[in-house]
Motif scaffolding. Structure first.
Motif, PDB file in Angstrom:
ATOM      1  N   ALA A  70       0.834  -1.206   0.000  1.00 57.55           N
ATOM      2  CA  ALA A  70       0.000   0.000   0.000  1.00 57.55           C
ATOM      3  C   ALA A  70       0.867   1.254   0.000  1.00 57.55           C
ATOM      4  CB  ALA A  70      -0.928  -0.009   1.208  1.00 57.55           C
ATOM      5  N   PHE A  71       1.957   1.233   0.765  1.00 56.60           N
ATOM      6  CA  PHE A  71       2.873   2.373   0.802  1.00 56.60           C
ATOM      7  C   PHE A  71       3.491   2.622  -0.576  1.00 56.60           C
ATOM      8  CE2 PHE A  71       7.285   3.831   1.235  1.00 56.60           C
ATOM      9  CZ  PHE A  71       7.060   5.071   1.809  1.00 56.60           C
ATOM     10  N   LEU A  72       3.975   1.555  -1.215  1.00 54.58           N
ATOM     11  CA  LEU A  72       4.587   1.711  -2.538  1.00 54.58           C
ATOM     12  C   LEU A  72       3.569   2.158  -3.577  1.00 54.58           C
ATOM     13  CD1 LEU A  72       6.950  -1.391  -2.581  1.00 54.58           C
ATOM     14  CD2 LEU A  72       7.571   1.007  -2.281  1.00 54.58           C
ATOM     15  N   ASP A  73       2.335   1.700  -3.469  1.00 52.33           N
ATOM     16  CA  ASP A  73       1.287   2.115  -4.396  1.00 52.33           C
ATOM     17  C   ASP A  73       0.990   3.605  -4.252  1.00 52.33           C
ATOM     18  OD1 ASP A  73      -0.628   1.495  -6.434  1.00 52.33           O
ATOM     19  OD2 ASP A  73      -2.189   1.696  -4.887  1.00 52.33           O
ATOM     20  N   ARG A  74       0.928   4.094  -3.012  1.00 54.39           N
ATOM     21  CA  ARG A  74       0.701   5.532  -2.796  1.00 54.39           C
ATOM     22  C   ARG A  74       1.843   6.362  -3.346  1.00 54.39           C
ATOM     23  NH1 ARG A  74      -1.328   4.081   2.408  1.00 54.39           N
ATOM     24  NH2 ARG A  74       0.768   4.415   3.201  1.00 54.39           N
ATOM     25  N   LYS A  75       3.071   5.909  -3.146  1.00 52.77           N
ATOM     26  CA  LYS A  75       4.227   6.642  -3.667  1.00 52.77           C
ATOM     27  C   LYS A  75       4.218   6.685  -5.201  1.00 52.77           C
ATOM     28  CE  LYS A  75       6.261   8.123  -0.100  1.00 52.77           C
ATOM     29  NZ  LYS A  75       6.336   9.565   0.123  1.00 52.77           N
ATOM     30  N   GLU A  76       3.832   5.580  -5.834  1.00 56.68           N
ATOM     31  CA  GLU A  76       3.762   5.540  -7.298  1.00 56.68           C
ATOM     32  C   GLU A  76       2.670   6.475  -7.805  1.00 56.68           C
ATOM     33  OE1 GLU A  76       4.630   4.370 -11.237  1.00 56.68           O
ATOM     34  OE2 GLU A  76       5.746   4.300  -9.376  1.00 56.68           O
ATOM     35  N   THR A  77       1.545   6.521  -7.103  1.00 57.65           N
ATOM     36  CA  THR A  77       0.468   7.433  -7.485  1.00 57.65           C
ATOM     37  C   THR A  77       0.929   8.878  -7.366  1.00 57.65           C
ATOM     38  OG1 THR A  77      -1.184   5.838  -6.778  1.00 57.65           O
ATOM     39  CG2 THR A  77      -1.910   8.115  -7.011  1.00 57.65           C
TER      40      THR A  77
END
Length: 55
Positions: free
Chosen positions: A22-29
């Protein structure tokens, strides 16, 4: 002191993986937001009415 049992790891490891994902997904967004409305693929043809950016 702390005895790590197999049951403990089986229960906790999926939650840790979900949190990291979830953290990596938010950073990519957040990173992809920087490129919004700047892509030539979505650019308007010349002569069209100017439109304000969507952000």
């Amino acid at each position: 002191m702390f005895a790590f049992e197999k049951r403990y790891l089986v229960c906790v490891l999926p939650f840790i993986g979900f949190a990291i994902g979830a953290f990596l997904d938010r950073k990519e967004t957040e990173r992809m937001v920087l490129f919004r409305d700047k892509s030539a693929l979505y650019a308007r043809p010349d002569g069209s009415m100017p439109k304000t950016p969507s952000w």
